[in-house]
Motif scaffolding. Structure first.
Motif, PDB file in Angstrom:
ATOM      1  N   ASP A  69       0.875  -1.170   0.000  1.00 31.60           N
ATOM      2  CA  ASP A  69       0.000   0.000   0.000  1.00 31.60           C
ATOM      3  C   ASP A  69       0.913   1.220   0.000  1.00 31.60           C
ATOM      4  N   MET A  72      -0.328   5.211   3.718  1.00 35.66           N
ATOM      5  CA  MET A  72      -1.209   4.861   4.821  1.00 35.66           C
ATOM      6  C   MET A  72      -1.383   6.095   5.705  1.00 35.66           C
ATOM      7  N   GLY A  75      -4.511   4.131   9.002  1.00 30.26           N
ATOM      8  CA  GLY A  75      -4.221   2.711   9.189  1.00 30.26           C
ATOM      9  C   GLY A  75      -5.424   1.807   9.109  1.00 30.26           C
ATOM     10  N   ALA A  78      -5.093  -0.742   6.253  1.00 28.76           N
ATOM     11  CA  ALA A  78      -3.989  -1.650   6.586  1.00 28.76           C
ATOM     12  C   ALA A  78      -4.405  -2.652   7.651  1.00 28.76           C
ATOM     13  N   THR A  99       5.054   0.287   2.605  1.00 26.58           N
ATOM     14  CA  THR A  99       4.412   1.533   2.219  1.00 26.58           C
ATOM     15  C   THR A  99       5.469   2.611   1.960  1.00 26.58           C
ATOM     16  N   ALA A 102       3.627   7.044   5.342  1.00 24.20           N
ATOM     17  CA  ALA A 102       2.633   6.683   6.351  1.00 24.20           C
ATOM     18  C   ALA A 102       2.559   7.750   7.428  1.00 24.20           C
TER      19      ALA A 102
END
Length: 140
Positions: A69, A72, A75, A78, A99, A102
């Motif tokens: 992904d 993020m 979250g 995820a 990722t 994030a």
């Protein structure tokens, strides 16, 4: 001599954005088996919803499952994606969440709920940063 893998390596892309990481993955690990998850956030409840699922066969037997992904934030997606993998028999220790960017809150939530997974993050952003990957990479 090279490096010998310990077993099957697979990757599951969280659609839409996660598929942008697959090209580089396939160049690096050409025989990597891939799957897909489509998780979208319900605008009225702000909860993630699973809309599509296609996982590789015998995923629970693979030595590593990368969850892709590119970005993020909170979250939520995820967490749902890792839960789907765990529900399909993948042990937490074998999951690697990958990722590019994030939010700090999202990372903390993810590792608090699933402390045994590995997380690879390219850049930690301020919380609330807009999701730019879909706009820049996919143009939507």
């Amino acid at each position: 001599m090279g490096v010998n893998p310990k077993g099957s390596v697979s990757a599951v892309a969280i659609l839409r954005g996660g598929s942008c990481l697959e090209t580089a993955l396939k160049r690096t690990i050409p025989d990597c088996i891939t799957g897909r998850l489509l998780i979208q956030t319900d605008e009225s409840s702000s909860e993630p919803e699973l809309h599509y699922l296609k996982l590789p066969l015998q995923l629970e037997e693979h030595s590593m499952v990368m969850l892709l992904d590119p970005q993020m934030a909170s979250g939520g997606a995820a967490l749902m994606a890792v839960r789907v993998l765990v529900d399909h028999g993948v042990s937490e220790e074998r999951i690697v969440f990958v990722t590019c960017a994030a939010g700090e809150t999202g990372i903390k939530r993810l590792v608090a709920v699933f402390p045994k997974i590995n997380v690879i993050v390219g850049r930690i952003e301020a919380d609330g940063e807009p999701r730019w990957m879909e706009k820049r990479y996919f143009g939507c």
